[in-house]
Write an enzyme that holds these catalytic residues in place. Structure first.
Site, PDB file in Angstrom:
ATOM      1  N   LYS A 195       1.015  -1.062  -0.064  1.00 45.69           N
ATOM      2  CA  LYS A 195       0.014   0.006  -0.098  1.00 45.69           C
ATOM      3  C   LYS A 195       0.933   1.024   0.066  1.00 45.69           C
ATOM      4  CE  LYS A 195      -2.414   3.389   2.429  1.00 45.69           C
ATOM      5  NZ  LYS A 195      -1.850   4.444   1.447  1.00 45.69           N
ATOM      6  N   GLU A 271       9.216   0.934  11.089  1.00 48.12           N
ATOM      7  CA  GLU A 271      10.293   2.043  10.806  1.00 48.12           C
ATOM      8  C   GLU A 271       9.882   3.536  10.968  1.00 48.12           C
ATOM      9  OE1 GLU A 271      13.463   1.339  10.494  1.00 48.12           O
ATOM     10  OE2 GLU A 271      13.072  -0.828  10.304  1.00 48.12           O
ATOM     11  N   GLU A 405       9.395  16.280  14.830  1.00 47.44           N
ATOM     12  CA  GLU A 405       9.879  15.974  13.808  1.00 47.44           C
ATOM     13  C   GLU A 405       9.322  16.929  12.777  1.00 47.44           C
ATOM     14  OE1 GLU A 405       8.736  12.151  11.647  1.00 47.44           O
ATOM     15  OE2 GLU A 405      10.977  12.030  11.009  1.00 47.44           O
TER      16      GLU A 405
END
Ligand code: NAD
Length: 505
Positions: A195, A271, A405
């Site tokens: 996906k 991850e 982030e």
């Protein structure tokens, strides 16, 4: 760099755009298919804001269809039962086809998510073909085990494919993040459902077509396009998906843990995000080199890097020299036309992401850091989503720009007064993906690299990388590793077969 000129790339891009008008379909059971609902979504190119393609917008029923065919393909052994040496040949042929379609794949990547064409060709496509070559080449050289039991038994420890695995990937390196999962999953004999991110679906579809051409049987490599909360969630919750391997944000990684717990406890590989510390110490002789490499790594790929060295922790005595070099390098990253081979910084993935990134300039000012360059939009006349390379100086590690982030071309400089303070600052983060230390003192290099809680530590370099080493993070940067032989473990079950070889009396 590539040999084609900017005009050549523009001409090729128009051809791709024209072809994309036909629409982009999913690949299920070796066929191009529409979503069962018939719905589509528009993929917009961030390089100029123009629509690229109407893409099939999948949902739960499409996931069910893909899982069913992937399961059937796995059960009948059309791929899983092939000898590893045969799987190797097919994967290597796939790698060759990726190389042969280098320009087309690079263009799909650049048009879909905005990165410079020089990077798409020389970094992304090359790394993707290399990844399929590497796992193909490895898979017929790995042995199972015989356990050291008593002579009365033979106990085999063998590896078997998990079965049906899903890969859910982000948009920053669309093909490469897919390859890091699909290559070891296929090499070990699994059936795969990929996906791609909704921002960058086109290269995944093309990859699956090339896989078929290479000889990967129908149903073994499927692509379902669509939104994360629909397609990604349906894969995460599916009772017949044996493993789900995800690259993306920490927030969504946590959802996948919930989906797994709510369904069949499928195996997860995660991850996730990063906020990588990059420590430059005065004991490193060539301050300019350290600063320049750091700036290149921070602005590469528009800063849309999980390993982006976005926290530059520097000893105060060399701060001014470091900052001067950062400013010089930032000027070579003025955003340009991504189809120009000379461009080093392209567009951010879309408008909403560009706005989110730019908001960090306000956070920086509010929290008291100095915005010494950038912080604004660029190339507004293009219609695309461009942001200037930005440097925040004199920050502290508690500021939002140091803790969150950003995933854009923004670099935060944090001065410290000692090696101990540098280590403490580096570890003061919920993330633990990449990190670096610059020093010529061997003992300091050892001490700092051992003290940093991160999956990757670079010493006197940054983003040094090949297929031989594991990639992944400590803490909230994830669970498990991509790349290297270690990644293969994620896609296999260990089976113990204990055979009693002593005859019964
Ligand atoms: P994201 O988490 O928003 O999306 C990643 C994928 O998850 C996409 O395919 C998306 O459609 C899907 N998704 C989104 N919401 C979902 C939901 N509710 N349920 C199921 N699936 C869902 O991440 P992104 O914005 O595409 O990528 C940026 C992030 O990826 C950053 O945090 C970056 O650090 C991370 N990243 C990590 C690595 C690594 O190796 N650690 C590499 C690249 C990117």
């Amino acid at each position: 760099m590539t040999e084609l000129s900017k005009a050549d790339w523009h001409a090729k891009a128009e051809q791709i755009r024209n072809a994309a008008q036909a629409g982009a379909k999913m690949i299920i059971n070796g066929r191009k298919v529409d979503a069962a609902s018939g719905r589509t979504f528009t993929s917009i190119s961030p390089i100029d804001g123009r629509p690229l393609a109407q893409v099939a917008c999948g949902a739960e029923e499409d996931v069910n269809r893909a899982v069913q065919v992937a399961r059937a393909a796995f059960e009948d052994g059309r791929w899983a039962s092939r000898p590893p040496a045969e799987r190797k040949l097919v994967l290597r042929r796939f790698a060759d086809l990726i190389r042969a379609h280098r320009e087309e794949l690079a263009l799909l990547e650049t048009l879909d998510m905005g990165k410079p064409i020089a990077d798409s060709t020389s970094i992304d496509v090359r790394a993707v073909s290399n990844c399929f070559d590497w796992y193909g080449e490895a898979i017929d050289k790995i042995y199972d085990e015989i356990a050291p039991t008593a002579a009365s038994a033979v106990a085999m420890v063998t590896k078997e494919p998990l079965g049906v695995v899903a890969a859910v990937v982000p948009w920053n390196f669309p093909m490469l993040m897919a390859a890091w999962k699909v290559a070891p999953a296929l090499a070990t004999g699994n059936s795969v459902i990929l996906k791609p991110a909704e921002q960058s679906p086109l290269s995944a579809i093309r990859l699956a077509e090339l896989a078929l051409e290479a000889g990967i049987p129908e149903g073994v490599f499927n692509v379902v396009t669509g939104d994360g909360p629909e397609v990604g969630r349906a894969l995460g919750l599916h009772m017949d998906v044996d493993g789900l391997f995800f690259t993306g944000s920490t927030q969504v990684g946590k959802y996948f843990m919930e989906y797994s717990a709510q369904s069949n406890l499928k195996r997860l590989g995660l991850e996730l995000g990063g906020k990588s510390p990059n420590i430059i110490l005065s004991s490193y002789r060539d301050t300019k080199h350290a600063a320049s490499t750091s700036a290149h790594s921070a602005f590469f790929n528009q800063g849309e890097m999980c390993t982006c060295p976005s926290r530059l922790i520097v000893e105060r005595s060399i701060q001014d020299e470091v900052v001067e070099t950062l400013l010089t390098i930032s000027r070579s990253y003025a955003p340009g036309d991504p189809l120009d081979p000379e461009t080093s910084m392209g567009a951010l993935v879309n408008e909403s992401h560009a706005n989110r990134v730019l908001a960090f300039t306000d956070h920086a000012r509010t929290d008291g850091a100095d915005v010494i360059t950038g912080g604004k939009r660029a190339r507004t006349e293009s219609g695309g989503s461009y942001v200037e390379p930005t440097i925040f100086n004199n920050a502290t590690n508690d500021m939002r720009i140091a803790q969150e982030e950003i995933f854009g071309p923004m670099l935060t400089v944090i001065p410290v007064d000692s090696v101990e303070e540098a280590i403490k600052t580096a570890n003061d983060s919920c993330y633990g993906l990449a990190s670096a230390v610059w020093t010529d003192d061997l003992a300091t290099a050892h001490r700092v690299s051992k003290s940093i809680r991160a999956g990757l530590v670079y010493v006197n370099c940054y983003d040094c990388d090949d297929m031989t080493t594991p990639f992944g993070g400590f803490k909230e940067s994830g669970i498990g590793r991509d790349k290297s032989l270690h990644a293969l473990d994620k896609y296999v079950e260990l089976k113990t077969t204990w055979m009693n070889i002593e005859g019964r009396p």
